[in-house]
Design an enzyme around this catalytic site. Sequence first.
Site, PDB file in Angstrom:
ATOM      1  N   ARG A 136      85.800  86.498  13.393  1.00  0.00           N
ATOM      2  CA  ARG A 136      86.589  87.430  14.216  1.00  0.00           C
ATOM      3  C   ARG A 136      86.528  88.823  13.579  1.00  0.00           C
ATOM      4  NH1 ARG A 136      92.496  86.330  13.320  1.00  0.00           N
ATOM      5  NH2 ARG A 136      92.232  84.559  14.704  1.00  0.00           N
TER       6      ARG A 136
ATOM      7  N   ASP B  11      93.185  83.654   9.263  1.00  0.00           N
ATOM      8  CA  ASP B  11      93.435  85.095   9.355  1.00  0.00           C
ATOM      9  C   ASP B  11      93.082  85.749   8.025  1.00  0.00           C
ATOM     10  OD1 ASP B  11      94.459  84.668  11.879  1.00  0.00           O
ATOM     11  OD2 ASP B  11      96.540  85.090  11.357  1.00  0.00           O
ATOM     12  N   MET B  12      92.854  87.056   8.045  1.00  0.00           N
ATOM     13  CA  MET B  12      92.582  87.790   6.801  1.00  0.00           C
ATOM     14  C   MET B  12      93.775  88.683   6.477  1.00  0.00           C
ATOM     15  SD  MET B  12      90.429  88.082   4.364  1.00  0.00           S
ATOM     16  CE  MET B  12      88.773  87.588   4.844  1.00  0.00           C
TER      17      MET B  12
ATOM     18  N   LYS C  20      89.840  95.644  13.306  1.00  0.00           N
ATOM     19  CA  LYS C  20      89.798  96.934  12.603  1.00  0.00           C
ATOM     20  C   LYS C  20      90.499  96.828  11.255  1.00  0.00           C
ATOM     21  CE  LYS C  20      89.557  99.764  16.776  1.00  0.00           C
ATOM     22  NZ  LYS C  20      90.155 100.882  17.531  1.00  0.00           N
TER      23      LYS C  20
ATOM     24  N   GLN D 113      87.562  92.580   8.326  1.00  0.00           N
ATOM     25  CA  GLN D 113      88.237  93.834   8.684  1.00  0.00           C
ATOM     26  C   GLN D 113      87.308  95.040   8.518  1.00  0.00           C
ATOM     27  OE1 GLN D 113      90.707  92.684   5.552  1.00  0.00           O
ATOM     28  NE2 GLN D 113      92.530  92.285   6.788  1.00  0.00           N
TER      29      GLN D 113
ATOM     30  N   ARG E 139     106.736  94.692  13.936  1.00  0.00           N
ATOM     31  CA  ARG E 139     105.399  95.276  13.732  1.00  0.00           C
ATOM     32  C   ARG E 139     104.781  95.651  15.079  1.00  0.00           C
ATOM     33  NH1 ARG E 139     102.127  91.111  10.579  1.00  0.00           N
ATOM     34  NH2 ARG E 139     104.064  90.567   9.577  1.00  0.00           N
ATOM     35  N   ARG E 140     104.896  94.748  16.074  1.00  0.00           N
ATOM     36  CA  ARG E 140     104.341  95.025  17.408  1.00  0.00           C
ATOM     37  C   ARG E 140     105.045  96.234  18.027  1.00  0.00           C
ATOM     38  NH1 ARG E 140     101.531  91.771  15.667  1.00  0.00           N
ATOM     39  NH2 ARG E 140     100.513  93.711  15.218  1.00  0.00           N
TER      40      ARG E 140
ATOM     41  N   ALA F  19      94.620  95.426   9.691  1.00  0.00           N
ATOM     42  CA  ALA F  19      96.028  95.734   9.919  1.00  0.00           C
ATOM     43  C   ALA F  19      96.750  96.189   8.652  1.00  0.00           C
ATOM     44  CB  ALA F  19      96.724  94.489  10.472  1.00  0.00           C
TER      45      ALA F  19
ATOM     46  N   HIS G 236      92.035  95.347  21.103  1.00  0.00           N
ATOM     47  CA  HIS G 236      92.513  95.742  22.434  1.00  0.00           C
ATOM     48  C   HIS G 236      91.834  97.008  22.902  1.00  0.00           C
ATOM     49  CE1 HIS G 236      95.853  93.780  20.171  1.00  0.00           C
ATOM     50  NE2 HIS G 236      95.700  92.964  21.196  1.00  0.00           N
TER      51      HIS G 236
END
Length: 278
Positions: free
Chosen positions: A158, A107-108, A161, A137, A259-260, A163, A202
């Site tokens: 991947r 992940d970044m 946008k 990103q 966060r979600r 986060a 999404h």
Amino acid sequence: MLPPIANRFVAGESPATALEHVRRLNERDIAGIVNHLGEHYDDHESVRADAAEYRALARDIAASDLQACISVKPSQLGLDLGEDLFRETVTNVVDAAAAEDVFVWIDMEDHTTTDATLDAFEELAREHEGGVGVCVQANLERTREDVERLADVPGKVRFVKGAYDEPADIAYRDGDQIDREYESLLEYAFERYDGGVAVGSHDPAMIEHAIDCHERYGTDFEIQMLMGVREDAQNDLAAEYPVYQYVPYGNRWKSYFYRRLTERTGNVRFALRALLDR
Ligand code: FAD
């Protein structure tokens, strides 16, 4: 114990519950990207424990017939404690997973970690050809150059946008501008990459653009979404394209869950409804 309300976004607290969730996903033709929740560790013990957790997870995935890979966060593998520790730990996890033929995503996190993350990815991706992926990103101005740099590196990329709330002098902060940048980066990747383009979004418009690029350039790609978000769309897309769901688990679920909830009013409504229905 995980409250029922968090079950929509988090697949329980143990690796067994996460893999059970992946088994149900596989029945819907969706593969799993399993993440053990944890980030920003400032002690060696937590870093070592999570590295061991990922090695065991890779063994469990390999011993199952599940379509699953894993995703790690740099600050979970020691980056806040120094780049050397991160390099040593991520190499250790990727080597162990590669020995089991299990794919690893990195992940970044925020912009201060981009160089260290890309450097580690590039070295590991060249060593384990095709076995590692990294996230980039669209909200960071530097990403265009990074995406060009990654064109000749094996593995997957991947596209998201972004986060993290990044400073205006290095990042795009306007949503429309980030969308245009995202589309433009995808266009470049579909045109120049041999494959391995992952669309981590999404957003129906971004997914439509990716499908259009795929039809024009023929480049292999996959769509990635989070557990609990647009699950119906995941099912529909899986009938035609490779779809992966990001499946977090573990006892550090609270900050991920909040966060979600807070990123979308619809999610807050879902939580309130679930509370009222109890
Ligand atoms: P948004 O810009 O949030 O929304 C655009 C449109 O998408 C909305 O208008 C709506 O139509 C639709 N939509 C979005 N959310 C919902 C919802 N909950 N319900 C219904 N419709 C919705 N970020 C990082 O910085 N580093 C990472 O390593 C990273 N990994 C990720 C991995 C995956 C698999 C995914 C899916 C995201 C990841 N992200 C990561 C997060 C990413 O950067 C974005 O913050 C996040 O995905 C929100 O942007 P979006 O493209 O999904 O759409």
